[in-house]
Design a protein around this motif. Structure first.
Motif, short mmCIF file in Angstrom:
data_model
loop_
_atom_site.label_atom_id
_atom_site.label_comp_id
_atom_site.label_asym_id
_atom_site.label_seq_id
_atom_site.Cartn_x
_atom_site.Cartn_y
_atom_site.Cartn_z
N ILE A 184 0.83 -1.21 0.00
CA ILE A 184 0.00 0.00 0.00
C ILE A 184 0.86 1.26 0.00
CG2 ILE A 184 -1.98 -1.10 1.10
CD1 ILE A 184 -1.03 0.07 3.77
N CYS B 186 8.39 0.27 5.76
CA CYS B 186 9.61 -0.54 5.64
C CYS B 186 10.82 0.37 5.48
CB CYS B 186 9.50 -1.46 4.42
SG CYS B 186 8.92 -0.64 2.93
N CYS C 118 6.09 -4.03 8.04
CA CYS C 118 5.13 -4.05 6.93
C CYS C 118 3.74 -4.48 7.39
CB CYS C 118 5.61 -4.99 5.84
SG CYS C 118 4.43 -5.10 4.48
N PRO C 119 2.74 -3.58 7.28
CA PRO C 119 1.43 -3.90 7.82
C PRO C 119 0.66 -4.94 6.99
CG PRO C 119 1.37 -1.76 6.75
CD PRO C 119 2.80 -2.21 6.74
N SER D 288 3.30 -7.46 2.72
CA SER D 288 3.84 -7.39 1.37
C SER D 288 5.27 -7.89 1.39
CB SER D 288 3.80 -5.94 0.87
OG SER D 288 4.46 -5.83 -0.36
S1 SF4 Z 1 6.15 -3.05 1.58
FE1 SF4 Z 1 4.84 -3.01 3.30
S2 SF4 Z 1 5.70 -1.46 4.56
FE2 SF4 Z 1 6.65 -1.22 2.63
S3 SF4 Z 1 5.38 0.27 1.65
FE3 SF4 Z 1 4.58 -1.68 1.03
S4 SF4 Z 1 3.04 -2.04 2.52
FE4 SF4 Z 1 4.22 -0.43 3.35
#
Ligand code: SF4
Ligand code: MGD
Ligand code: MGD
Ligand code: SF4
Ligand code: SF4
Ligand code: SF4
Ligand code: SF4
Ligand code: MO
Lengths: 273, 359, 821
Positions: A23, A28, A170-171, A174
């Motif tokens: 998203i 991260c 990372c929520p 991903s």
């Molecule tokens: S990888 Fe996970 S933490 Fe990094 S931007 Fe994408 S959703 Fe956010």
């Protein structure tokens, strides 16, 4: 010494980054900077969608790319049907055949017990040869420091049995950290599901030697939804050492030929003034 | 850190400190501000906001001089050894000149390398390990070896008896490492992901060797030599110049397999310099072929050759930097099947789009 | 939601992984749109038309959940014959008083039956009707066939009759196709077997009709039977990490903890009157006295006795509106002398920054508690008007006190999240330097005040003297023990201070004390329930042992509605709470939200009182009639049904009514708060909307000082479509100046196809998107969006209208003087 250390086989750890559930929150990228206490890369509006850090580098070891795909028929109330906004969190790939490691003349870059490619800061002499050895433009030299830096696969966390900071933050999962072989299986499943649901443009990038012979496969591989170029990933990268043999051969032949020419010149010098 | 407050809620200046043996050496930065690209990209083949896909080499410009001196030193060392074997007495003067040229050029190139690394002891790190997969590691050993062989060779050049013989042995050793030194710098460039360097595996090494020999002969022609010695150097020089011009064209053709990759050799500053180098070498060849050459003309030819060789090195390095900054060079090289596919014989271009024809 | 609640959004992505359909309705294409199955660009300020059309669709195509609607909502209730709808009065309801610019809601009541609102706000409820009320729940006059022209259902039908897909096109710029896809997805995914959920946040609330946006969604969800059931509901995605907590234990001027109303003059003279006005003889609120007495005992302990009305007179009385903007406007008049700003940065976060600073300049003293001096703390030396030379620092008399505060990681306590879940947080590290927690600051302040007034014999000082303040402390800075506060909030028996297990144990005889009745039980058994951390893998999918949810650890409110009138789950797939005949009790996955042991077929006997009046089929126990309100006879100031009104400043005429804007909206007419023309102001042809970026936090003091976040969004920018860029000659990456009657600001230009021009009523509406995170302090600085926005507010909750206004944009930087227009 050679053949150079490989990351595959028993228990190599790595990342499966599923960009289709990313998203773009940059947790991260931020978590990485915080854990590793990295400075900012300057405060400039880049105009690259929501990406203002631009690329992986000596002080950005996770980087989230923002890709706005062009839409057909832009124009008043044309609608935005083709519009898509792709996010992808890029990182050092911890290649099976790591160009950086193979190029490093000092042995500063080593393969850890987790299969990660790790730069030992106390050994690096800043020669910069790893930088042009990386087909992904990952590793770079820190200007105020002179040494090469990049993602450590959180060696200092994994040693203590913790998962890397980026994956932890990372929520949406991903970024998935774990056993490379296991991750590959999971990725194949996910890909199958996506194709069932009609997302046939999705594919795995760098999963295994077959997926990317040039690098022997990546311990940090990706599930992408557009051409690699759009994410600034090379379509068919290669660890340069794979072609060094030819170059050495050419150099050898040239050397012998020249030596012969020298001998010729000496023997045909003739006499007298 | 843009003056972030030190209240433990930002970068911790202590934790973040860059310490350790290698810290605190600052080569000049490459702080080019990020380009501003339109959010919806034009018709051209896709890139990520025109950003480079690989990092450009961080070496200082002087690296070109390093390559050049290395080439000259290497060629001179080998020539000296060959002459010493074939006509130790008659060509003694040439042998000694060769050793001198080797010593001076070798020392200078080592100095440049160390300067690029930042601190002298950094060079010793190179000798921590032997890494055949790293041309830079191989080169470091070759340079060290040649340097340590060349020193006694020069020092004992005048001496007779045992010492003299020891010097000759050292000279031969140096000679054996000469060609590797002249050639490895090309392999060092081939062994990178910089498209124009990577794409010239077969032709860049021969070119570097030839060009190095041009440089060596040029420098030797400036030293005092006997007539036969001069003829040796002159003939070798002519051959080397011809080889230089031919291999240069071959380099262009090999790079030209993908138009985008060859661009830095065709246009721009690097392209101009590249053509200029061939021009100078060509000119020096012409001067060399003049009948009954005047001393001045001969010297001019020698200088032109040496400079042409230097120009070529500078051009190649500049071309590399430009090539690295052009993402499409990398993309199109790989789409054309010259990436992992050609290296492994296994075609695998990732993702949709398949292979894109380039020229 | 992906932008602003990324961690919560993980569950949306999890649902998507499992095949859920995600629909995003938003003027701009955001990170949420990027991962949604369908993004519907909508004109900012027009959602009531969109949602109203969905209501109409559900009714006309008979897709509503009939049994649920008839049994559990007030659809069958007959409404007073004096009621007139906006359809009859061209945009006004009956009872409009043009002088007072407000409604008298008498004619909105049910036939022969007046009810109070669930939130005990007496401003909207006149005590008289009491005698009539509460002889029963349900409705005295009802038509289960839903045919009676005066029943709520028919009124609702007529009210939304003209909210057609074509009207959606006209008002929202949403094509009938797109609308159809949303309508079908929603209906197909609702009913016995399936449920749909709505998530919203301030894109819906920050309008002069904000409350009615949510009401429309509520009506829709009730018609579809999506309330009180798993996978259903309307999720208010709250703001600051514990903003929910700060409404439950309010920082709001008109509420006491647990939504007990703040007493008002004159009607709340005595405790008896207070109880009479806000309590009820029947229904759940018959418990009102228990909660009120326990609350007063928590504050004034033994000093609060039955004789002195439990120290009720220690509480101040409200004399009028003291909401945020009203207070600031009065401050600018010099009517406010001191101001505490704790955890807020109003000169940047609140509307009309200049007016705010004008107000601050009129103060005697200002206290700011923050991480570091914010723009609010620095208003006297660093502000646009000072840069412009219009105000001189030497002329400002306000005395400013700045206290550095501890961050949430540097102190223990609870967060109450969007889902009413209390989660305990340990202190991770000590705060740096002089930074202290709010708890420590308030504790120290209270002790000093008690000391200061200890000797006083004046009546007015008694509240401070009697205040119970016995919190244990620890550490070098006498940090109060946060658990002790939780224990007080949760409640205890007076005689032995034993914790109560929940609000059912609270009494009105003074034997119990409880700081906030809805939080009662959060410290049950002397255990800090909010600190429970059992992983979801080790318990049921409802995860009742993770943290603690109010009330009574219920995860879904009104979950009695997840079972049919007979108490059986509507479907196996959606079984949640049901009636167990053998046990004679309600049971299920969650804590049943109903009177335990009350059988589905229970009907109140003659003369029943209190909670005995609640029948077995009244899931919505907090409502006086036990039913969910499609139609709100009271409690909302701008109408019993949601009606589309244009924003105060709009690019188009109201396509539905002669009445352009919300007639009951709040406005502040003053020279330093100028408004544009309500429609088509030629000077300001574009629609402006504002929003957040994931990389920053609100007024920015938490992100603009942090290098890791600042570098991610380093400069203030505006987002415009390629079409608007062409029209105004804006270049990507260049500068633009955005102007309203209040101010002009400059921003970098982001030209992006994510912004869409919308065709409404044979004209094109261009939207200028503005994040509002920048100001003059921090590592990254820029102009503040809120300089542009006027004071305008919704009448019921007085929230500002910051999501839709008009303005204009031109290439180039603003005049350095930044002169106002
Ligand atoms: S990888 Fe996970 S933490 Fe990094 S931007 Fe994408 S959703 Fe956010
Ligand atoms: N990263 C981050 N997270 C945050 C915050 C933060 O500042 N940064 N703030 C926190 C706070 S205090 C809050 S209140 C929440 C707010 O959370 P959100 O409400 O999600 O935040 P916004 O971005 O202000 O508004 C959401 C969306 O509403 C859209 N919008 C504007 N007008 C309209 C309209 O008329 N109709 C519709 N349908 N949409 C409209 C905007 O385009 C925007 O995309 O976020 C919380 N979380
Ligand atoms: N144009 C426009 N304006 C808006 C909105 C919008 O969508 N558009 N959204 C509105 C909304 S929903 C909100 S909530 C407001 C927010 O507006 P504000 O609340 O005024 O802005 P914040 O930056 O959230 O202020 C919170 C402050 O608390 C400080 N802080 C953080 N933790 C602590 C702590 O533990 N103790 C103390 N004492 N201080 C602490 C932070 O540093 C920060 O300065 O903005 C509103 N303004
Ligand atoms: S991605 Fe680059 S830096 Fe990382 S391991 Fe591979 S070659 Fe080395
Ligand atoms: S810069 Fe450091 S890590 Fe990179 S190749 Fe040189 S020594 Fe190895
Ligand atoms: S693994 Fe560690 S170092 Fe590598 S990107 Fe993630 S957080 Fe950064
Ligand atoms: S900042 Fe806190 S509240 Fe906001 S998303 Fe992240 S975790 Fe949730
Ligand atoms: Mo908020």
């Amino acid at each position: 010494m050679s053949p150079p250390a490989r990351g595959d086989g028993d228990g190599a750890k790595g990342f499966f980054t599923d960009t289709t559930v990313c998203i773009g929150c940059k947790a991260c990228e931020t978590a990485c900077k915080q854990w590793n206490q990295l400075p900012d890369d300057g405060m400039a509006f880049a105009g690259m969608s929501y990406d203002n850090t631009g690329e992986l580098g000596a002080s950005t070891w996770r980087h989230v790319a923002f890709v706005e795909t062009a839409t057909e028929g832009l124009g008043e109330d044309a609608g935005r049907d083709g519009l898509a906004w792709l996010f992808s969190s890029d990182v050092c790939k911890h290649c099976e055949r790591a160009g950086c490691l193979e190029n490093c003349p000092t042995g500063a870059i080593v393969r850890t017990e987790f299969g990660g490619v790790y730069v030992q800061p106390d050994v690096c002499n800043g020669c910069g040869y790893c930088i042009v050895g990386c087909p992904f433009g990952v590793i770079d030299r820190r200007d105020e420091d002179g040494r090469a830096w990049k993602c450590t696969l959180c060696y200092d966390r994994t040693k203590d049995g913790q998962e890397p900071a980026c994956a932890k933050a990372c929520p949406t999962d991903s970024i998935q950290y774990g056993d490379v072989e296991e991750l590959k299986a999971r990725a194949q499943e996910r890909l199958a599901t996506l194709h069932e649901r009609g997302a046939t443009e999705t594919y795995l990038y760098g999963a295994g030697e077959d997926g990317q012979p040039g690098t022997g496969g990546l311990n940090a591989f990706f599930l992408l939804a557009a051409e690699p170029e759009r994410y600034n990933l090379p379509p068919d990268p290669v660890a340069p050492a794979r072609k060094a043999g030819q170059a050495w051969a050419a150099a050898g032949i040239a050397g012998l030929a020249t030596a012969a020419a020298m001998l010729g010149a000496v023997l045909t010098r003739g006499r007298g003034r | 850190m843009s003056g972030a407050p030190d209240d433990g809620r930002n970068v911790d200046p202590r934790l973040g400190a860059l310490t350790g043996e290698a810290a605190g050496q600052a080569p000049r930065g490459r702080g080019a501000p990020p380009p501003q690209a339109p959010p919806v990209e034009d018709g051209g083949s896709p890139t990520y906001y025109e950003r480079p896909v690989i990092k450009a080499p961080v070496w200082k410009r002087s690296i070109a001089a390093y390559f050049w001196l290395g080439g000259a030193a290497g060629a001179a060392a080998t020539l000296g050894a060959v002459a010493q074997l074939a006509a130790p007495v008659e060509l003694r003067g040439l042998v000694v000149s060769c050793r001198r040229v080797t010593a001076v050029a070798g020392a200078a190139s080592t100095a440049i390398l160390i300067d690029d690394l930042g601190r002298p002891e950094r060079f010793l790190n190179m000798l921590r390990v032997v890494r055949p997969s790293s041309p830079m590691s191989v080169g470091a050993w070759v340079l060290a070896g040649l340097g340590s062989a060349c020193a006694p060779a020069v020092a004992l050049a005048g001496a007779g008896g045992r010492l003299g013989r020891a010097g000759d042995v050292a000279g031969l050793a140096a000679g054996a490492l000469g060609m590797p030194l002249a050639g490895y710098t090309a392999v060092l460039l081939n062994n990178t992901v910089v498209p124009v360097w990577y794409a010239t595996h077969r032709t860049l090494p021969p070119f570097f060797v030839a060009s190095g020999t041009v440089a060596a002969t040029g420098l030797l022609e400036l030293t005092r030599l006997s007539a036969p010695e001069r003829r040796v150097v002159h003939r070798l020089g002519v051959a080397a110049r011809v080889a230089d011009l031919l291999t240069a064209r071959a380099v262009e053709r090999e790079a030209g397999r993908v138009e985008r990759v060859a661009r830095p050799l065709r246009d721009g500053a690097s392209g101009a310099l590249w053509r200029a180098s061939s021009g100078m070498v060509g000119a020096s060849l012409a001067l060399g072929l003049l009948p009954r050459r005047a001393r001045a003309a001969r010297r001019a030819g020698a200088v032109l050759g040496a400079l042409g060789s230097l120009a070529a090195r500078v051009a190649i390095v500049q071309a590399g930097v430009r090539s690295a900054r052009d993402p499409r060079a990398t993309f199109e090289l790989q789409r054309a099947g010259l990436g992992g596919a050609s290296a492994t014989g296994r075609a695998a271009v990732s993702g949709p789009g398949g292979r894109r024809a380039t020229d | 939601m992906a932008e602003c609640h990324p961690v919560g959004f993980r569950w949306v992505m999890e649902a998507k992984r499992r095949g859920a359909t995600i629909i995003h309705v938003d003027p701009r294409f955001s990170r949420t749109s990027a991962v949604a199955d369908l993004h519907v660009p909508i004109r900012a300020g027009s959602d009531i038309v969109f949602l109203g059309a969905l209501v109409r669709h559900v009714i006309e195509s008979e897709r509503y959940f009939r049994e649920y609607v008839v049994e559990y909502t007030n659809a069958p209730a007959i409404v007073d014959r004096r009621f007139r709808d906006t359809e009859d009065l061209d945009g006004l309801f009956s009872g409009w008083d043009p002088e007072r610019r407000s409604y008298d809601n008498e004619s909105w009541q049910y036939e022969g039956q007046a009810v109070p609102p669930a939130a005990r706000d007496s401003e909207t409820f006149t005590g008289e009707a009491h005698s009539e009320r509460a002889t029963q729940t349900g409705h005295s006059h009802r038509d289960p066939t839903l045919q009676d022209p005066r029943c709520v259902f028919q009124i609702l039908r007529r009210h939304f009759a003209r909210y057609t897909p074509e009207m959606v096109q006209d008002a929202c710029g949403v094509s009938p196709e797109a609308f159809g896809r949303v309508a079908d997805a929603l209906c197909d995914n609702s009913g016995r077997e399936r449920t749909s959920a709505f998530c919203y946040a301030v894109g819906w609330t920050q309008h002069s009709v904000g409350v009615q946006y949510i009401r429309t969604a509520a009506i829709l969800q009730l018609l579809l039977g999506n309330i009180g059931r798993p996978g259903g509901g309307i999720m208010a995605l709250r703001g600051h990490a514990s903003i929910q907590g700060s409404t439950d234990i309010p920082t709001l001027y008109n509420l006491l903890p647990g939504y007990l109303p703040m007493p008002k003059a004159p009607m709340d003279g005595s405790f008896e009157e207070y109880v009479a006005t806000h309590g009820a003889t029947g229904g759940w609120w018959a418990n009102f006295p228990k909660y009120a007495v326990s609350f007063l005992r928590a504050w004034w302990g033994e000093a609060a006795t039955g004789e002195n009305g439990w120290c009720f007179d220690h509480l101040p009385r409200l004399t009028g509106d003291h909401s945020h903007m009203t207070t600031v406007a009065e401050m600018a008049e010099g009517k406010v002398r001191g101001y505490f700003v704790m955890g807020e940065n109003p000169t940047v976060g609140s509307m009309n920054g200049a007016l705010h600073r004008t107000a601050l300049r009129k103060l005697d003293w200002l206290v700011v508690r923050d991480f570091r001096p914010t723009e609010t703390a620095e208003f006297w030396r660093d502000a646009p008007e000072i840069a412009r030379g219009e105000v001189r620092t030497e002329d400002i008399d306000t005395e400013v006190f700045f206290f550095p505060c501890a961050a949430h990681t540097e102190k223990a306590g609870t967060f109450t999240n969007t889902q009413r879940l209390l989660q305990w947080r340990e202190r991770a590290i000590d705060p740096p330097g002089d930074c202290r927690s709010e708890l420590q600051f308030m504790h120290a302040l209270a002790l000093r005040m008690k000391k200061l007034y200890a000797e006083s014999s004046e009546m007015k000082d008694r509240p401070i003297q009697d205040l119970v303040w016995d919190y244990p402390t620890h550490g070098p800075h006498d940090e109060p023990v946060a658990e002790a506060v939780v224990a007080e909030i949760s409640g205890y028996r007076m005689e032995d201070r034993a914790p109560v297990s929940g609000f059912s144990e609270l009494a009105d005889d003074g034997s119990t004390a409880c700081g906030c009745w809805i939080y009662s039980g959060s410290y049950a058994g002397g255990v800090n329930q909010a600190a429970r951390r059992r992983p979801r893998t080790e318990q049921s999918w409802v995860a009742p042992e993770w943290g603690w949810a109010w009330p009574a650890n219920r995860r879904i409110l009104y979950n009695r509605a997840s079972a049919d009138p007979e108490g059986r789950p509507w479907s196996d797939r959606k079984a949640y709470v049901w009636w167990d005949e053998e046990a004679g009790a309600w049971t299920g996955h969650d804590v049943p939200d109903f009177i335990q042991g009350r059988a589905p077929w229970y009907r109140p006997p003659e003369g029943a009182t209190g909670v005995d009046l609640i029948s077995g089929t009244d899931p919505f126990v907090m409502q006086a009639d036990g039913k969910a309100w499609l139609y709100a006879p009271t409690g909302i100031l701008d109408g019993p049904l949601p009606t589309h009104y244009e924003p105060r400043e709009s690019v188009m005429e109201n396509p539905l009514y002669g009445q352009q804007c919300n007639p009951a909206r709040m406005e502040w007419h003053r020279a330093d708060n100028p408004y544009h023309r309500a429609v088509d102001d030629p000077r300001f042809p574009y629609l402006i909307t504002t929003y957040r970026l994931t990389e920053h936090h609100t007024a920015g003091a938490m992100s603009r000082w942090l290098s890791w976040l600042s570098e991610l969004q380093p400069e203030m920018f505006c987002e415009v479509s390629p079409e608007l860029a062409r029209e105004r000659g804006l270049t990507h990456g260049g500068w633009a100046t955005i102007t309203t009657a209040r101010a002009e600001i400059e921003a970098r230009v982001m030209v992006t196809a994510r912004m869409t021009p919308l065709r409404v009523r044979r004209r094109v509406v261009h939207t200028i998107g503005l994040p509002y995170h920048w100001a003059s302090q921090g590592l990254v600085r820029g102009d503040s969006t809120n300089e542009l926005i006027p004071f305008v507010a919704d009448p019921t909750v007085s929230i500002q209208e910051s999501k839709a206004l008009t303005g204009t944009i031109a290439p180039g930087r603003r005049s350095r003087a930044g002169a106002r227009r």
